[in-house]
Design an enzyme around this catalytic site. Sequence first.
Site, PDB file in Angstrom:
ATOM      1  N   ASP A  69       7.520   5.886  -7.072  1.00  0.00           N
ATOM      2  CA  ASP A  69       7.333   4.446  -7.266  1.00  0.00           C
ATOM      3  C   ASP A  69       8.003   4.062  -8.592  1.00  0.00           C
ATOM      4  OD1 ASP A  69       6.080   1.842  -6.806  1.00  0.00           O
ATOM      5  OD2 ASP A  69       4.876   2.342  -8.546  1.00  0.00           O
ATOM      6  N   THR A 102      10.096  -1.976  -6.405  1.00  0.00           N
ATOM      7  CA  THR A 102      10.237  -1.756  -7.858  1.00  0.00           C
ATOM      8  C   THR A 102      11.436  -0.871  -8.179  1.00  0.00           C
ATOM      9  OG1 THR A 102       8.629   0.029  -7.654  1.00  0.00           O
ATOM     10  CG2 THR A 102       7.796  -2.078  -8.405  1.00  0.00           C
ATOM     11  N   THR A 103      11.766   0.070  -7.288  1.00  0.00           N
ATOM     12  CA  THR A 103      12.943   0.930  -7.519  1.00  0.00           C
ATOM     13  C   THR A 103      14.225   0.142  -7.239  1.00  0.00           C
ATOM     14  OG1 THR A 103      11.603   2.788  -6.753  1.00  0.00           O
ATOM     15  CG2 THR A 103      13.949   3.182  -6.977  1.00  0.00           C
ATOM     16  N   ASP A 400       0.810  -0.585  -2.594  1.00  0.00           N
ATOM     17  CA  ASP A 400       2.094  -1.225  -2.272  1.00  0.00           C
ATOM     18  C   ASP A 400       2.072  -1.806  -0.861  1.00  0.00           C
ATOM     19  OD1 ASP A 400       2.919  -0.444  -4.720  1.00  0.00           O
ATOM     20  OD2 ASP A 400       4.536   0.886  -4.071  1.00  0.00           O
TER      21      ASP A 400
END
Length: 536
Positions: A69, A102-103, A400
């Site tokens: 994550d 997020t990545t 998530d």
Amino acid sequence: MSLVFDEYGRPFVILREQQAKARIKGLEAQKANILAARTVTNLLRTSLGPKGMDKMMVSSDGDVTISNDGATILQKMEVQHQVAKLLVDLSQSQDNEIGDGTTGVVVLAGALLEQAEKLLEKGLHPVRISEGFEQACEVAHKHLAKIGDEISFTKDDTSALVDIAMTTLSSKIINVYKRKMAQIAVDAVLSVADLENHDVNFDMIKMEGKPGGRLEETELIRGIVVDKEMSHPQMPKEINDAKICILTCPFEPPKPKTKHKLDITNKEAYEKLYIREQEYFSTMVKQCKDSGANLVICQWGFDDEANHLLLQNELPAVRWVGGVELELIAIATGGRIVPRFQELSSEKLGSAGRVREVGFGTTKDRMLVIEDCKCSNAVTVLIRGGNKMIVDEARRSLHDAMCVVRNLIRDNHVVYGGGSAEISCSLAVSQYADTVAGIEQYAIRAFADALDDTPMALAENSGLSPITEVTTVKARQLNENNPRLGIDCNQLGTCDMKEHLVYETLVGKQQQLLLATQVVKMILKIDDVIMHGAYE
């Protein structure tokens, strides 16, 4: 190095050369900032997609975290560089706002910076590059809304929501059980969702992790799970039709607020004190019994005397329950938190259909499960796993997935994943660049090239040839006018992401573009880095 000799001829150092830090400015500062930011983005690049690798972070205390994550990795890395910290904040913003991607947002920012560096070397001014990126971002943002699809779902038909939650979980450690986990995430969110007002109350979803057991034993409990057990082993382990008394006052005699000293000089005085103390305990237990309660949940502890009296009076009790859990129990059961025994009454009691104590394996680990709560549909996800690291990563992954489901309840538009949306936007931005005159055209084309970096990273991480895959899909998208075509990471033999059931939320993808562009603009506009005490 500056050396001075004392009266005995011994040298000592006044100022070391490395302490006189240089100040960097202009193009040199911009290149240094871009290099620092790209070092961070290259680290996350290999974690993108379903075949992305995990990272192991070891803290100074020796605590180990394994995750892919983006927000978690950057948070645990403890980045020191000032510009690199902007990317940490970037992934955190995406996590807070959307919960997923997020990545991807950091990888996109890194690709934009790489393109900006090439333009800076050609002599373009950073402000003109920023303006071009801003225009391109607006075009991509509108194009995403055009190619997006609307999905429909009801409380009974949740297959579309499960598919999207599975896309989120496919890159996580728990992807082996992604269908079950996605179903748990969807059921949990729908339990607390108000579909008419498109709202989700996340406070009513509690996640409790318990190492030991298998990952597939993770379950959704329609109630509240508290990591406590009955205060006495002989108290009943299951209570039906529970009337719960929620206390924030301790089961012990009151202590004077002032400093005091009590001298006991004879046996009679001691016995008198003992009887008085017994009266306190018996009055407290009587007040609980008189209110009609058949279960006491207390924020504080109580000594063995009170524990014994509660057992004698057949009043099961739980002690040392945290404040947050206490509030959740009060909301769910419709009870009131009582600060004094004198204020106890039957109206202030909470109600639950069943309260039971469950044990795990051969250990003495036990938990309390409060089910069929009166006032609320509060749910708890009880996560099991082989060790603490797996449980923590499963908790982050489920969070998530729940965030994605919540976003879909708020806005049910989706785009297709697998890099298809980025390739489609890249084509649209390139087409728009042909209509723009001036230096901005270079920046807009660079933005289109940067968008191709995400599908390239997906192909690279899946062991495919990145250039071959991306150019093939790009050509097919142009010829077939089909924005659903992406990278076949799972080798299913088709590039159509609708058949792969790979979806992403429209709002999440748009947020990625906006946040990445804003951060890149901010980094490009820095042309002078003045360290503390190093201004020359």
